[in-house]
Design a protein around this motif. Structure first.
Motif, PDB file in Angstrom:
ATOM      1  N   PHE A   1       9.691  61.791  78.696  1.00  0.00           N
ATOM      2  CA  PHE A   1       8.914  60.828  79.480  1.00  0.00           C
ATOM      3  C   PHE A   1       7.754  60.345  78.626  1.00  0.00           C
ATOM      4  O   PHE A   1       6.994  61.151  78.100  1.00  0.00           O
ATOM      5  CB  PHE A   1       8.416  61.483  80.767  1.00  0.00           C
ATOM      6  N   ASN A   2       7.635  59.011  78.508  1.00  0.00           N
ATOM      7  CA  ASN A   2       6.606  58.449  77.635  1.00  0.00           C
ATOM      8  C   ASN A   2       5.259  58.273  78.313  1.00  0.00           C
ATOM      9  O   ASN A   2       4.306  57.786  77.703  1.00  0.00           O
ATOM     10  CB  ASN A   2       7.084  57.110  77.056  1.00  0.00           C
ATOM     11  N   GLY A   3       5.157  58.650  79.589  1.00  0.00           N
ATOM     12  CA  GLY A   3       3.893  58.554  80.303  1.00  0.00           C
ATOM     13  C   GLY A   3       3.570  57.168  80.809  1.00  0.00           C
ATOM     14  O   GLY A   3       2.522  56.960  81.436  1.00  0.00           O
ATOM     15  N   LYS A   4       4.482  56.202  80.564  1.00  0.00           N
ATOM     16  CA  LYS A   4       4.191  54.818  80.938  1.00  0.00           C
ATOM     17  C   LYS A   4       5.215  54.228  81.902  1.00  0.00           C
ATOM     18  O   LYS A   4       4.862  53.543  82.860  1.00  0.00           O
ATOM     19  CB  LYS A   4       4.129  53.957  79.673  1.00  0.00           C
ATOM     20  N   ASN A   5       6.487  54.454  81.619  1.00  0.00           N
ATOM     21  CA  ASN A   5       7.536  53.837  82.426  1.00  0.00           C
ATOM     22  C   ASN A   5       8.787  54.706  82.407  1.00  0.00           C
ATOM     23  O   ASN A   5       8.805  55.763  81.763  1.00  0.00           O
ATOM     24  CB  ASN A   5       7.847  52.417  81.923  1.00  0.00           C
ATOM     25  N   LEU A   6       9.836  54.232  83.068  1.00  0.00           N
ATOM     26  CA  LEU A   6      11.080  54.996  83.183  1.00  0.00           C
ATOM     27  C   LEU A   6      12.210  54.344  82.392  1.00  0.00           C
ATOM     28  O   LEU A   6      13.386  54.523  82.702  1.00  0.00           O
ATOM     29  CB  LEU A   6      11.471  55.127  84.663  1.00  0.00           C
ATOM     30  N   ASP A   7      11.845  53.614  81.336  1.00  0.00           N
ATOM     31  CA  ASP A   7      12.834  52.878  80.560  1.00  0.00           C
ATOM     32  C   ASP A   7      13.831  53.794  79.855  1.00  0.00           C
ATOM     33  O   ASP A   7      14.938  53.354  79.519  1.00  0.00           O
ATOM     34  CB  ASP A   7      12.132  51.996  79.515  1.00  0.00           C
ATOM     35  N   ASN A   8      13.455  55.046  79.609  1.00  0.00           N
ATOM     36  CA  ASN A   8      14.346  55.968  78.891  1.00  0.00           C
ATOM     37  C   ASN A   8      15.293  56.729  79.819  1.00  0.00           C
ATOM     38  O   ASN A   8      16.048  57.588  79.356  1.00  0.00           O
ATOM     39  CB  ASN A   8      13.520  56.976  78.093  1.00  0.00           C
ATOM     40  N   TRP A   9      15.254  56.423  81.098  1.00  0.00           N
ATOM     41  CA  TRP A   9      16.041  57.163  82.087  1.00  0.00           C
ATOM     42  C   TRP A   9      17.055  56.256  82.784  1.00  0.00           C
ATOM     43  O   TRP A   9      16.801  55.079  82.996  1.00  0.00           O
ATOM     44  CB  TRP A   9      15.130  57.773  83.145  1.00  0.00           C
ATOM     45  N   ASP A  10      18.172  56.850  83.167  1.00  0.00           N
ATOM     46  CA  ASP A  10      19.109  56.198  84.081  1.00  0.00           C
ATOM     47  C   ASP A  10      18.831  56.715  85.487  1.00  0.00           C
ATOM     48  O   ASP A  10      18.415  57.865  85.672  1.00  0.00           O
ATOM     49  CB  ASP A  10      20.558  56.496  83.683  1.00  0.00           C
ATOM     50  N   ARG A  11      19.080  55.868  86.477  1.00  0.00           N
ATOM     51  CA  ARG A  11      18.827  56.241  87.868  1.00  0.00           C
ATOM     52  C   ARG A  11      20.119  56.259  88.662  1.00  0.00           C
ATOM     53  O   ARG A  11      21.022  55.455  88.432  1.00  0.00           O
ATOM     54  CB  ARG A  11      17.864  55.255  88.528  1.00  0.00           C
ATOM     55  N   THR A  12      20.185  57.172  89.619  1.00  0.00           N
ATOM     56  CA  THR A  12      21.256  57.170  90.595  1.00  0.00           C
ATOM     57  C   THR A  12      20.684  57.646  91.920  1.00  0.00           C
ATOM     58  O   THR A  12      19.738  58.431  91.953  1.00  0.00           O
ATOM     59  CB  THR A  12      22.432  58.074  90.145  1.00  0.00           C
ATOM     60  N   GLY A  13      21.223  57.156  93.017  1.00  0.00           N
ATOM     61  CA  GLY A  13      20.717  57.531  94.333  1.00  0.00           C
ATOM     62  C   GLY A  13      19.671  56.558  94.834  1.00  0.00           C
ATOM     63  O   GLY A  13      19.492  55.460  94.296  1.00  0.00           O
ATOM     64  N   ASN A  14      18.935  56.971  95.878  1.00  0.00           N
ATOM     65  CA  ASN A  14      18.024  56.083  96.593  1.00  0.00           C
ATOM     66  C   ASN A  14      16.551  56.446  96.482  1.00  0.00           C
ATOM     67  O   ASN A  14      15.727  55.879  97.199  1.00  0.00           O
ATOM     68  CB  ASN A  14      18.419  56.055  98.077  1.00  0.00           C
ATOM     69  N   ALA A  15      16.204  57.371  95.637  1.00  0.00           N
ATOM     70  CA  ALA A  15      14.793  57.776  95.536  1.00  0.00           C
ATOM     71  C   ALA A  15      13.941  56.614  95.026  1.00  0.00           C
ATOM     72  O   ALA A  15      14.386  55.807  94.202  1.00  0.00           O
ATOM     73  CB  ALA A  15      14.655  58.976  94.609  1.00  0.00           C
ATOM     74  N   ASN A  16      12.710  56.541  95.516  1.00  0.00           N
ATOM     75  CA  ASN A  16      11.788  55.482  95.118  1.00  0.00           C
ATOM     76  C   ASN A  16      10.925  55.912  93.936  1.00  0.00           C
ATOM     77  O   ASN A  16       9.707  56.048  94.028  1.00  0.00           O
ATOM     78  CB  ASN A  16      10.917  55.062  96.303  1.00  0.00           C
TER      79      ASN A  16
END
Length: 227
Positions: A66-81
């Protein structure tokens, strides 16, 4: 007439004579007084350094996930906000996962997690179905103090290892550490071993942060591969 020499003085003189003979022998061999002890000292240092290097070679450097700024390095699945607030990943709507884009087999992971006693968070690893992460296709170090089935509460590797001790994580930051090396899996919370087990069901896969109910927060998420 000379006074008789004492036994102690005789022994000291004999020891000095033997030491002198040994010194002359060392010098004849080209080693000298200093090179002998220094050589031994250097050998000791070399051995220590080699040992440290061997230990260091068993793992890579720590890599921030985690770069402390954004979630650009992650893939998402599901409905979490999922969102980033003040350098912290957080979510309070279930159910969803953030997944690494790389897969890992043998590794060490450390992170800090904040949750309420009722929240359901945790870290999944060696996930074999990234489209639908869960304990049916990977391992989960759970963070859930009030879980109905306490055998899978905070500190457990769910359905694999019950917590060895009770560590409550509610309303505070908890440092988690996961080590997966072959079939050997261990988990620590705030330096306390909560799970230590051998299980070979899953060998490789992404790592995931979980939001499955209540407010959960993550920061300082790092990983390093083990060789």
């Amino acid at each position: 007439m000379a006074e008789p020499i004492s036994l102690r003085d005789y022994q000291r003189g004999l020891a000095a004579q033997l030491a002198g003979q040994q010194l002359r022998q060392l010098r004849r061999q080209g080693r000298g007084l200093l090179s002998g002890p220094a050589g031994l000292l250097c050998t000791g240092v070399g051995t220590s350094t080699s040992s440290q290097s061997a230990r260091a070679s068993t793992s890579e450097a720590w890599t921030p996930l985690f770069n402390g700024k954004n979630l650009d390095n992650w893939d998402r699945t599901g409905n979490a906000n999922w969102r980033v607030v003040d350098g912290v990943i957080e979510a309070d709507m279930p159910r969803g996962f953030l997944l690494t884009r790389e897969s890992y087999d043998d590794f060490e992971l450390r992170a800090e997690i904040w949750a309420t006693p009722e929240s359901n968070g945790g870290v999944l690893f060696r996930i074999t179905n990234p489209k639908d992460p869960g304990i049916e296709n990977g391992y989960e170090l759970n963070i859930n103090d009030k879980r109905a089935d306490q055998s899978g509460r905070t500190g457990a590797i769910v359905n694999v290892a019950k917590p060895l001790v009770q560590v409550d994580s509610g309303n505070r930051w908890t440092t988690i550490e996961i080590t997966a090396q072959g079939a050997h899996l261990t988990a620590k919370l705030n330096g306390v071993v909560t799970a230590d087990v051998n299980d070979a069901k899953y060998g490789r896969g992404p790592v995931s942060l979980q939001a499955a109910g209540g407010l959960v927060r993550y920061r300082n998420v790092q990983i390093r591969r083990l060789k």
